[in-house]
Design an enzyme around this catalytic site. Structure first.
Site, mmCIF file in Angstrom:
data_model
loop_
_atom_site.group_PDB
_atom_site.id
_atom_site.type_symbol
_atom_site.label_atom_id
_atom_site.label_comp_id
_atom_site.label_asym_id
_atom_site.label_seq_id
_atom_site.Cartn_x
_atom_site.Cartn_y
_atom_site.Cartn_z
ATOM 1 N N SER A 1 0.856 -1.179 0.000
ATOM 2 C CA SER A 1 0.000 0.000 0.000
ATOM 3 C C SER A 1 0.893 1.229 0.000
ATOM 4 O O SER A 1 2.110 1.124 0.030
ATOM 5 C CB SER A 1 -0.880 0.008 1.250
ATOM 6 O OG SER A 1 -0.074 0.263 2.387
ATOM 7 N N LYS A 2 0.237 2.377 -0.016
ATOM 8 C CA LYS A 2 0.980 3.642 -0.059
ATOM 9 C C LYS A 2 1.998 3.748 1.072
ATOM 10 O O LYS A 2 3.037 4.369 0.935
ATOM 11 C CB LYS A 2 0.015 4.815 0.060
ATOM 12 C CG LYS A 2 -0.721 5.066 -1.234
ATOM 13 C CD LYS A 2 -1.512 6.332 -1.143
ATOM 14 C CE LYS A 2 -2.448 6.387 -2.339
ATOM 15 N NZ LYS A 2 -3.508 7.321 -2.199
ATOM 16 N N ARG A 3 1.647 3.129 2.174
ATOM 17 C CA ARG A 3 2.508 3.157 3.348
ATOM 18 C C ARG A 3 3.917 2.638 3.029
ATOM 19 O O ARG A 3 4.890 2.988 3.679
ATOM 20 C CB ARG A 3 1.849 2.264 4.403
ATOM 21 C CG ARG A 3 2.136 2.575 5.817
ATOM 22 C CD ARG A 3 1.094 1.905 6.710
ATOM 23 N NE ARG A 3 0.762 0.542 6.305
ATOM 24 C CZ ARG A 3 1.545 -0.515 6.501
ATOM 25 N NH1 ARG A 3 2.703 -0.365 7.100
ATOM 26 N NH2 ARG A 3 1.164 -1.717 6.116
ATOM 27 N N HIS A 4 4.013 1.765 2.036
ATOM 28 C CA HIS A 4 5.316 1.184 1.706
ATOM 29 C C HIS A 4 6.150 2.074 0.799
ATOM 30 O O HIS A 4 7.151 1.652 0.252
ATOM 31 C CB HIS A 4 5.125 -0.184 1.051
ATOM 32 C CG HIS A 4 4.549 -1.194 1.978
ATOM 33 N ND1 HIS A 4 3.207 -1.481 2.000
ATOM 34 C CD2 HIS A 4 5.117 -1.958 2.932
ATOM 35 C CE1 HIS A 4 2.981 -2.391 2.937
ATOM 36 N NE2 HIS A 4 4.113 -2.688 3.505
ATOM 37 N N GLY A 5 5.718 3.304 0.633
ATOM 38 C CA GLY A 5 6.547 4.235 -0.128
ATOM 39 C C GLY A 5 5.954 4.548 -1.477
ATOM 40 O O GLY A 5 4.744 4.606 -1.626
#
Ligand code: GLU
Length: 476
Positions: free
Chosen positions: A253-257
């Site tokens: 997800s976006k959290r992973h960069g």
């Protein structure tokens, strides 16, 4: 054992046709890029056709910007298509035509249930902890019972007994009881086709033989097959590829960069062939081999070597692989990429000349560009803190001696400059490093650079001596 009403997907004998079918609601993210890559490689490996379909039927969420980004991302990755992209939104008439044919053949029916009625049924199912699905109330009812002018949707009459079996090329045999599959909507009350119908019709009309996509669509395959069977079409071979997870094991997800592939280019300085190679290895393997060129990938890729378990995306590994691809990349191309980053000051010819000594030191294009910055630095050079420390009184005094020795050297080659500097170090009874360190500081403003003699040659006699003299001061 499968009963008689079972439906099996069948293989196809003609040429392979694959499609990548992104919904243009955002970037071309990594999962999508990998799906695109696998479809493309499978088609290329089998000498078939790779097609592209933009699934833009959700007018509220689809944007031109997203379409452009997806096309740009595919192009950057080097994935080309054999026909112009198909835009799903432009095919609504054809989708409707198929729904009406199904209605005609009795494989679909009009459902006049009101939203309130349906909501009431769902509430009952929820309360009874039953699966919430359409109860088939208009399946066998005479449409004449509905009052004149009542709005209706068209629903697919899905088989109620037996099971559907899919021989998925990645997941293996997967079975679902037909009773699980509801009579879902094909045409909405306003006559617009649903996504599920559109996908099946488009896949058929485009002649797709293999549907390679994320395993989040596996359930959809069981809902899509009844349309295929009712129309008497050939079922494609399905290959549902496991999703990509982040290094922490959670779904990507976006959290992973970085989210879109262009962010890997712009923010991380990744080369397209490195991302291509990395995505290829996410879920597919060929022994222990880590590095693949595009040609090798085409020659070796097949769907049977795609694994069943989710793969983990790891930025560190990507950058490592990127470093390898940078070393393999053409110097003129890298010089241009760095020049684009550096802007007006950059001299592409000099960058190209420097590339052999710069590229072993970089994992990404930004590092490559940083490493090249000294080439275009203006005098007096700005010093890093560490470089400034090397230019203490002693360091500056040595630069005077170095300058003298180098000025006497008429042959400005790596070998001659090295011999001269070594001779000076011996005369001064110093290790070579004691001379090289202040030289590096004076020449590059940093404490890390390619070999010091490479630096001297790249900068040339005049600029090198000017940089050294600018920092040299006689020992007081
Ligand atoms: N448009 C769908 C998506 O972006 C893919 C549909 C399909 O491959 O069948 O997830």
């Amino acid at each position: 054992m499968a009963s008689e009403s079972d439906h099996m997907t069948s293989g196809t004998t003609g040429g392979v046709v694959t499609r990548f079918a992104p919904s243009p609601t955002g970037y071309l993210h990594l999962g999508g890029a990998r799906t695109a890559l696998f479809n493309w490689l499978f088609a290329r490996h089998h000498g078939g056709k790779a097609l592209l379909r933009i699934e833009d039927t959700d007018a509220k969420r689809s944007t031109q910007d997203a379409i452009d980004k997806i096309l740009e991302g595919l192009d950057w990755l080097g994935l080309d298509y054999d026909e112009e992209p198909v835009f799903q939104s432009q095919r609504a008439d054809r989708h409707r035509e198929v729904a009406l044919a199904l209605l005609e053949s009795g494989d679909a029916y009009k459902c006049f249930a009101t939203p309130e009625e349906l909501e009431a049924t769902r509430a009952e199912q929820r309360a009874a902890k039953q699966p919430m699905r359409y109860d088939g109330r208009w399946r066998d009812r005479d449409p004449g019972e509905a009052p004149e002018g009542t709005p209706y949707v068209v629903r697919l009459k899905t088989p109620t007994d037996g099971e559907t079996v899919i021989q998925d090329a990645v997941q293996g045999e997967v079975r679902v009881a037909n009773a699980e599959i509801d009579d879902y909507v094909l045409l909405r009350a306003d006559g617009s086709p649903t996504y599920m119908l559109a996908v099946v019709v488009d896949d058929h009309d485009m002649g797709c033989t293999h549907i390679i996509r994320g395993d989040d669509h596996l359930n959809n395959a069981f809902r899509q097959l009844p349309i295929i069977h009712a129309m008497g079409w050939d079922a494609p071979v399905y290959a549902h590829v496991p999703l990509i997870h982040g290094a922490d094991g959670a779904k990507l997800s976006k959290r992973h960069g970085a989210v879109g592939v262009e962010a890997y280019r712009d923010e991380l300085g990744v080369l397209p062939e490195a991302l291509f190679n990395y995505l290829l290895r996410l879920g597919w393997g060929h022994g222990d081999q880590e590095e693949f060129t595009k040609e090798q990938a085409i020659a070796l890729f097949d769907i049977d070597a795609v694994g069943k378990s989710a793969s983990r995306f790891d930025t560190k590994k990507l950058l490592n692989l990127n470093g390898h691809h940078i070393r393999e990349a053409d110097n003129a191309r890298l010089a241009q990429l760095v020049a684009d980053e550096q802007g007006a000051d950059a001299d592409v010819a000099l960058l190209e000349q420097a590339m052999d000594v710069l590229k072993p030191r970089a994992k990404d294009v930004h590092e490559l560009s940083d490493g090249a910055r000294f080439l275009f630095a203006k005098r007096p050079l700005e010093m890093t803190e560490k470089a400034a420390k090397l230019l203490d009184e002693d360091g500056r005094a040595r630069l005077v001696q170095i300058s003298e020795a180098l000025k006497a050297e008429n042959n400005w080659t790596i070998e001659a400059l090295e011999a001269t500097t070594k001779a000076l170090a011996e005369r001064l009874e110093l290790g070579l490093g004691k001379l090289a360190q202040p030289m590096r500081a004076a020449l590059t403003g940093t404490t890390t650079s390619p070999g010091i003699f490479d630096v001297l040659v790249l900068l040339g006699r005049e600029e090198s001596l000017a940089r050294i003299d600018a920092q040299a001061t006689p020992n007081g």
